[in-house]
Design a protein around this motif. Structure first.
Motif: not given
Length: 186
Positions: A85-108
């Motif tokens: 993971i690219d740490a330079e994209i910022g904490g908020r973007a990294v947190r959203r990516l994590g949130l989206f990953r669990t959402t994708v798992g639930a949707i699949l």
């Protein structure tokens, strides 16, 4: 060097923020399930004791947890870590990516649940009775854990949904006219 220490520390922090985003995703999904359950309990349709409602709720949760476990295993530094993971994209973007990953798992997981309930995946026999919820939880966990596996299962339903398209593609690949291949042997 100082730069390599900084980069390693930033990556570790980004991983923690990503995991926190995933945990927030699971909390959000749990609150969504709870809210829908309360609504259904108040409106009495369908009952909270309805097997389909319980299976769907368990599927959502298991898909999200499967996604979380998948990422945690990929982050393990004791073996070759495949998680970047690219740490330079910022904490908020990294947190959203994590949130989206669990959402994708639930949707699949939910998509595969619906396909199984509709009978679109015929290679898998679905148990009935009280053990069915455990079957759906395992399938949902696997769907959240492995997007590649979920894509294979989703692709197998395509043959049920579009048999004419598959037949047409086979005819074009074989150069035939769509007639029975045995009748071409005259």
């Amino acid at each position: 060097t100082i730069e390599s220490y900084y980069l390693k520390a930033a990556e570790k922090r980004a991983r923690m923020v990503y995991v926190w985003g995933m945990v927030q995703g699971i909390i959000t999904i749990t609150l969504l399930i709870g809210g829908v359950s309360l609504y259904l309990a108040a409106e009495s349709r369908p009952s909270l004791h309805d097997a389909n409602a319980q299976q769907l709720a368990a599927t959502l949760a298991a898909g999200a947890v499967g996604a979380l476990i998948s990422v945690l295993l990929r982050m393990d530094e004791r073996r070759t870590s495949t998680f970047k993971i690219d740490a330079e994209i910022g904490g908020r973007a990294v947190r959203r990516l994590g949130l989206f990953r669990t959402t994708v798992g639930a949707i699949l997981a939910t998509a595969i649940f619906c396909m199984l309930k509709a009978g679109l995946v015929q290679q898998i026999s679905i148990p009935t009775g009280p053990s069915a919820i455990y079957f759906f939880m395992v399938v949902a966990f696997l769907a959240g854990f492995s997007e590649r596996w979920a894509q294979i299962v989703l692709g197998s339903a395509e043959t049920v949904l579009a048999p004419a398209a598959a037949h047409d593609a086979a005819v074009q690949a074989g150069g035939g006219n769509g007639a029975d291949p045995a009748s071409d042997e005259a």
